[in-house]
Design a protein around this motif. Structure first.
Motif, short mmCIF file in Angstrom:
data_model
loop_
_atom_site.label_atom_id
_atom_site.label_comp_id
_atom_site.label_asym_id
_atom_site.label_seq_id
_atom_site.Cartn_x
_atom_site.Cartn_y
_atom_site.Cartn_z
N THR A 131 4.07 10.41 -6.68
CA THR A 131 5.17 10.85 -7.56
C THR A 131 4.72 10.94 -9.00
OG1 THR A 131 5.99 8.58 -7.75
CG2 THR A 131 7.00 9.98 -6.08
N HIS A 132 3.72 10.15 -9.38
CA HIS A 132 3.22 10.22 -10.75
C HIS A 132 2.39 11.49 -10.97
CE1 HIS A 132 1.79 8.98 -14.65
NE2 HIS A 132 0.55 9.19 -14.25
N VAL A 189 0.84 -1.20 0.00
CA VAL A 189 0.00 0.00 0.00
C VAL A 189 0.87 1.25 0.00
CG1 VAL A 189 -1.64 1.33 1.39
CG2 VAL A 189 -2.02 -1.11 1.01
N CYS A 190 1.93 1.25 0.80
CA CYS A 190 2.85 2.41 0.84
C CYS A 190 3.50 2.63 -0.52
CB CYS A 190 3.92 2.21 1.91
SG CYS A 190 3.30 2.37 3.58
N ILE A 191 3.93 1.56 -1.17
CA ILE A 191 4.54 1.68 -2.49
C ILE A 191 3.54 2.24 -3.49
CG2 ILE A 191 5.45 0.35 -4.45
CD1 ILE A 191 6.83 -1.46 -2.36
N ALA A 192 2.29 1.78 -3.42
CA ALA A 192 1.26 2.28 -4.33
C ALA A 192 0.98 3.76 -4.09
CB ALA A 192 -0.02 1.46 -4.16
#
Length: 185
Positions: free
Chosen positions: A77-78, A68-71
């Motif tokens: 950032t996107h 979830v943190c990576i997502a």
């Protein structure tokens, strides 16, 4: 495992002493097991799982939280294009950046192009000034932030500004015919 009542040596897995019938407690059985090579290997594996973080990252919920943190980081950032004003790609023109002059060159086959901009924060408006060869303003227009400024392909340089409550940020751009792109490089 040695019986605490009679001193007889018993098997590790024994529940009772073979000589006196004494029932071994769970703590006695664990202490005896920990003294064997297998118990020592188990303790080593336990320490290793903490050192390599397998104890933490092996947990399903921890893995889910990491994903979830990576997502979330990927989404942020996107969607965040930075803190500086810049021109965005468009099908109406091609972009080159001249780092020595800090100026964008736009190449198009169209006589007018609709400029796509990224403006960080919340600008009040967009200013477009036509500059002469010395950098003096010839004319200027103001656009709302939801409008794409229109630039003409006449060889003029433009100063495009994001106008904010606390000031403005600007970039320079020139629009050329597509045939000049290879000559400018």
């Amino acid at each position: 495992m040695i019986c605490t009542k009679c001193g007889k040596d018993n098997l590790i897995k024994a529940d009772y002493c073979v000589q006196c019938g004494h029932a071994f407690t769970k703590q006695e059985k664990e202490a005896a097991y920990n003294q064997t090579i297998y118990g020592k290997l188990d303790r080593f594996d336990e320490v290793k799982s903490w050192v390599t973080l397998k104890k933490i990252t092996g947990n399903f919920f921890v893995r889910l939280l990491i994903l979830v943190c990576i997502a979330v980081i990927g989404f942020l950032t996107h969607t965040n294009r930075g803190t500086e004003m810049k021109l965005l790609e468009s099908s109406e023109y091609a972009i080159d950046w001249n780092s020595t002059r800090n100026e964008y060159y736009l190449y198009s086959d169209l006589d007018q192009i609709h400029l796509k901009l990224y403006l960080p924060g919340k600008p009040e408006s967009i200013g477009v000034a036509v500059l002469d060869a010395q950098g003096n303003v010839i004319s200027s227009d103001t656009y709302s932030t939801d409008t794409e400024p229109v630039l003409e392909k006449n060889g003029s340089s433009y100063k495009i500004s994001g106008i904010y409550e606390e000031g403005e940020t600007s970039i320079l751009a020139s629009v050329y015919d597509t045939v000049y792109r290879d000559m400018m490089k």
